[in-house]
Design a protein around this motif. Sequence first.
Motif, short mmCIF file in Angstrom:
data_model
loop_
_atom_site.label_atom_id
_atom_site.label_comp_id
_atom_site.label_asym_id
_atom_site.label_seq_id
_atom_site.Cartn_x
_atom_site.Cartn_y
_atom_site.Cartn_z
N GLU A 211 0.85 -1.19 0.00
CA GLU A 211 0.00 0.00 0.00
C GLU A 211 0.89 1.25 0.00
O GLU A 211 1.77 1.39 0.83
N LYS A 213 0.31 5.43 -0.13
CA LYS A 213 -0.73 6.46 -0.16
C LYS A 213 -0.29 7.64 -1.01
O LYS A 213 0.90 7.88 -1.23
N GLN A 215 -0.09 10.79 -0.38
CA GLN A 215 0.83 11.81 0.15
C GLN A 215 2.27 11.34 0.10
O GLN A 215 3.19 12.15 0.00
N TYR A 219 5.34 12.97 -1.95
CA TYR A 219 6.63 13.31 -1.35
C TYR A 219 7.77 12.89 -2.26
O TYR A 219 8.73 13.63 -2.47
N TYR A 260 2.39 -1.07 4.34
CA TYR A 260 2.16 0.28 3.84
C TYR A 260 3.47 1.05 3.91
O TYR A 260 4.35 0.76 4.71
N VAL A 261 3.58 2.06 3.07
CA VAL A 261 4.83 2.82 2.96
C VAL A 261 4.67 4.15 3.66
O VAL A 261 3.64 4.82 3.50
N THR A 262 5.68 4.54 4.43
CA THR A 262 5.61 5.83 5.13
C THR A 262 6.66 6.79 4.56
O THR A 262 7.53 6.39 3.79
N HIS A 263 6.52 8.05 4.99
CA HIS A 263 7.53 9.04 4.59
C HIS A 263 8.91 8.62 5.07
O HIS A 263 9.91 8.85 4.39
N ASP A 264 8.96 8.01 6.26
CA ASP A 264 10.25 7.60 6.79
C ASP A 264 10.91 6.55 5.91
O ASP A 264 12.13 6.52 5.77
N GLN A 267 12.59 8.31 3.12
CA GLN A 267 13.84 8.93 3.53
C GLN A 267 14.93 7.88 3.80
O GLN A 267 16.11 8.16 3.61
N VAL A 296 12.27 20.37 1.46
CA VAL A 296 11.07 19.80 0.87
C VAL A 296 10.10 19.48 2.00
O VAL A 296 10.39 18.65 2.86
N PRO A 297 8.97 20.20 2.05
CA PRO A 297 8.05 19.96 3.17
C PRO A 297 7.40 18.57 3.10
O PRO A 297 7.18 18.04 2.00
N VAL A 298 7.17 18.00 4.26
CA VAL A 298 6.51 16.69 4.34
C VAL A 298 5.02 16.95 4.55
O VAL A 298 4.63 17.55 5.55
N MET A 300 1.98 15.29 5.54
CA MET A 300 1.61 13.99 6.11
C MET A 300 0.21 13.55 5.75
O MET A 300 -0.68 14.33 5.64
N VAL B 568 -2.86 13.92 11.68
CA VAL B 568 -1.77 14.88 11.44
C VAL B 568 -1.87 16.02 12.45
O VAL B 568 -0.86 16.48 12.99
N ASN B 584 7.66 21.74 9.32
CA ASN B 584 6.97 20.94 8.31
C ASN B 584 7.93 20.15 7.41
O ASN B 584 7.53 19.59 6.42
N THR B 585 9.22 20.13 7.75
CA THR B 585 10.11 19.31 6.91
C THR B 585 10.47 18.00 7.60
O THR B 585 11.31 17.26 7.11
N LYS B 586 9.87 17.74 8.74
CA LYS B 586 10.20 16.51 9.46
C LYS B 586 9.16 15.43 9.16
O LYS B 586 7.97 15.71 9.08
N THR B 587 9.63 14.20 9.03
CA THR B 587 8.71 13.09 8.85
C THR B 587 8.20 12.67 10.22
O THR B 587 8.80 13.02 11.23
N PRO B 588 7.09 11.92 10.23
CA PRO B 588 6.56 11.50 11.54
C PRO B 588 7.62 10.80 12.38
O PRO B 588 7.74 11.07 13.58
N ARG B 617 -2.66 6.49 9.03
CA ARG B 617 -2.36 7.50 8.01
C ARG B 617 -1.83 6.86 6.73
O ARG B 617 -2.07 7.34 5.64
N TYR B 618 -1.04 5.79 6.86
CA TYR B 618 -0.44 5.18 5.68
C TYR B 618 -1.09 3.86 5.31
O TYR B 618 -1.05 3.44 4.19
N GLY B 619 -1.61 3.19 6.36
CA GLY B 619 -2.23 1.90 6.10
C GLY B 619 -3.71 2.07 5.85
O GLY B 619 -4.17 3.17 5.52
#
Lengths: 300, 641
Positions: A211, A213, A215, A219, A260-264, A267, A296-298, A300, B568, B584-588, B617-619
């Motif tokens: 999965e 998403k 957002q 990113y 699922y894939v996250t922003h982390d 990175q 680059v803003p995240v 979420m 969020v 706003n540039t930090k990931t969770p 949020r992601y799942g």
Amino acid sequence: MNTKINTLLEALSTVIYDKQPQVKLAICSLLCKGHLLIEDLPGMGKTTLSHGLAEVLGLTYQRVQFTSDLLPADITGSTIFNTDKQSFVFHEGPVFTQVLLADEINRASPKTQSALLEAMEERQVTMDGQTHHLPEPFFVIATQNPLHQSGTHPLPESQLDRFFMRVSLGYPSKDAEKKLILGDHGRKTTLTQLMELGTLSELQSAIDEMEIKEQVVQYILDLVSFTRESGLFKDPLSPRASIALGTASKAWAMIHGRNYVTHDDVQAVFPAVAGHRLNLDATEQFRIIDDIYAQVPVQM
Amino acid sequence: MKLNQIACSLIYLLLAWIMSSDLGFVIVSYITGLFIAYELNRIIYKKTITSSIINGSALAGIALLMGFVGVKNSVAFFVAMMLLASLLKIYQAQSDRQTMQVFVLNFFTIPCLFIFSQNFFSALLVFILIGVNLALMLIHQYEFSPREAIKNAFSKLALTIPISVLLVLFIPKLPAFWQLPGPNSAKTGLSENVDPFEISKLSESNELVFRSIFPKERNVEGPFYWRALIHDEFDGTRWNMSSLQSVSANYQASDSSHSYTIIAEPSHLKWLYTLEKMTTEQDLVATNVFGLPYRKRPVSSAFEYKVYNVVDTQDSSITRWQYRQNIQLPSDLNPQAKALAEQIDKQSNDTAEFIALLRDYILAQGFIYTLNPPISQSNDKIDEFFFNSKAGFCGHYASTVAMMMRSVGIPARLVSGYLGGELNPENNYFSIYQYDAHAWLEYYVPNQGWLELDPTAWVSPERLNGSLSQHSQLSEELKSNIGMTLMGFSDVALVNWLRLQLEAFDYQWTRWVLNFDDQKQSSFLKSIFGEKAKILSGIAVIIGLSLLFACVYWVLQRGSRQPIPLPVKLLRKLQVSAFGEFDNTKTPGQIILTIQSKYPKLEAELNNFLCEFEKVRYGNKNELEELKKHYLALTKQIKKQ
């Protein structure tokens, strides 16, 4: 799924100490059917890693030491006249293997380099009009010395792009090095096959079902377009890099037992996927990449 | 060096220069010092300005301000403090939030210019600086390119113009609830105590003092002696005002139509200007016993009043007390001048003859009129002037003649005000500048009352024709005293034309914008809506327009705005509660990690929250209950620590 990957990781950590992230990235690259470039000084454990990977997966393994007089045929193989059969017979070169360690790839001439890189991309070798398919899976781990060392032919940008990831093992921690000195040497430990070939290809195809998403995709797009629009980079990221970022993030999430894939995740794989494509120096890339993150803003 | 710092420094520099040159000097030297310190620091130690430099600069800045501006001049002092504080803050700011605070404060700092100057160019400058400030905010916060930012800021700002015009026209004007004391400005021109012998160089300014507008049909003929102050106390060198200056008197207007209108520029003094004894219908203006107008509060913004000439009800006799007041003279000073006065007095039969003989004496002695008189060290300064240097300006002549008249028992007093003015023929109005300041005298003749006398005119009759700027002999001296301004180049026809056009434009600005007071507003509303509904209709127009704007805004915003999802929001709140600001540039993952490094004990809870956050949020998890539970537990823990 991830229990299988975890056993791989545990087994590998008995031969490579303290390099969990790099080992994970190597597995990640393997899961994505991508080739891996390790840039490091000699003696940092590049061979151990590639050998270990081949062993735990039960794959055939070949190693080619690249030198300046290495010819393309020394890798792909050559056609030899068989006097018994009175016909030409194709002798497979070392490239016909499942895991190929191309050691010090930047010591070879560009001609030889491109023969290997062609094989990597097409997964086949064409010799005298005959096409010979390479075995499945086919995974190249190339190592390269830092470019400032003498007698090196740096890989052209177009060919660097063919490597899915670049990692740098770096010096081991003091504890790990102590273990090495005390003789608990990795190469002496024999690894056994921990995964069937079928399982590997199952895992590889499971990546597509992860999965991801909106957002997170956004990113990735933001990061890629930042490299193109900021004007800071001579070689911005290609669409191939965007695809690689997506796939690698998925594989990274899978290694961590998530669907699922996250922003982390993005990175985590971004330096390995983008570093060599942006032509960044392996030792300095983290500073530049942190700059990119800061701009680059995240969402979420 | 960062763009923010350069830009803000330049803004403050500009503001400081325009507000006051003394203040400007402090800030200029100060900023230069900072620049140098910054550069040196960067070159030698390769690091940014440290807090010790900032603190040191702040102390030095306060000391400099104490020295150059002084606490007494409270408005200038506090404005300068604010400029300095903002400047230092922009260098010291470490986070985006702090920098933004300075930018927000700038919306207050920049319009402070209006305390010091309210003409059209100040308004234009404030408009531009506000735009630049907006652009800087856009660059800083949203990473606009400078070009985009400026385009964006000014296009948005242009939208505010029609709105502000509507507000000015329709919002009912209320009297001010409180008033700011004006900055004490050290300017030439009117002063409450006149001592001509202290001034070595009449460093005149070309600042506008007031404008007088004559009715179109009226034929105007000079010379114009604009009276402002009467000095009837003399201590030997200095002429002071007595308390009579603020004693109001009632006069009856002689005519139902006003004779002219005066728009006074802010002087931060109470005193106003008139040609003859006058009265006015303006509530804020009173007329004193001399027939001179004064305002109940100092003039802090452009101020308009109509002048009505009065029936001179003053009888031609004065009281004994007034008589004594006006011949009082220190006995021991200036013996030579006194002796001469007595000698002339003996030769003459009446006051008129005395004046004629004195005039002949002065003309025969070859006195000259100069703006740069020699300064005297002697105690008997009038003697020194009258018998040795024989060069001076209006104050010298008026002071000397008044003193000599007093010494022979003729009541005399000094008048200061302005002489002449520059006619703007198109609109039939005069502009009176600070360099038109003049001093003359009044003497008393029994049965005739107080008469005016200008001894300067004996020496330099040309001075009577219009403004000092039109004085052929003195214009060179004046120009060199004024310095590099458009005035200084008035010989060049094009420059003079331009100067007059700008002047006419500023006149209209003062008349229609700055002086749009409640009276003008109510007559404007009356002309549109009629007498009855004028105030209500004004409010109704404003409310109607605001509703319209609100609707347009709402329609435009609908659809373009995306709500922030709850998970969020929770994460952001968590970050804010731990660090006070949101990045706003930090990931969770990074956010949780930084919070964890601050509160190591909360590791388990934080990881639970992150895990749950990622799931929703992601799942594909939709229930938020568990996330909220984790959030509440976490905030409780954070508050405890």
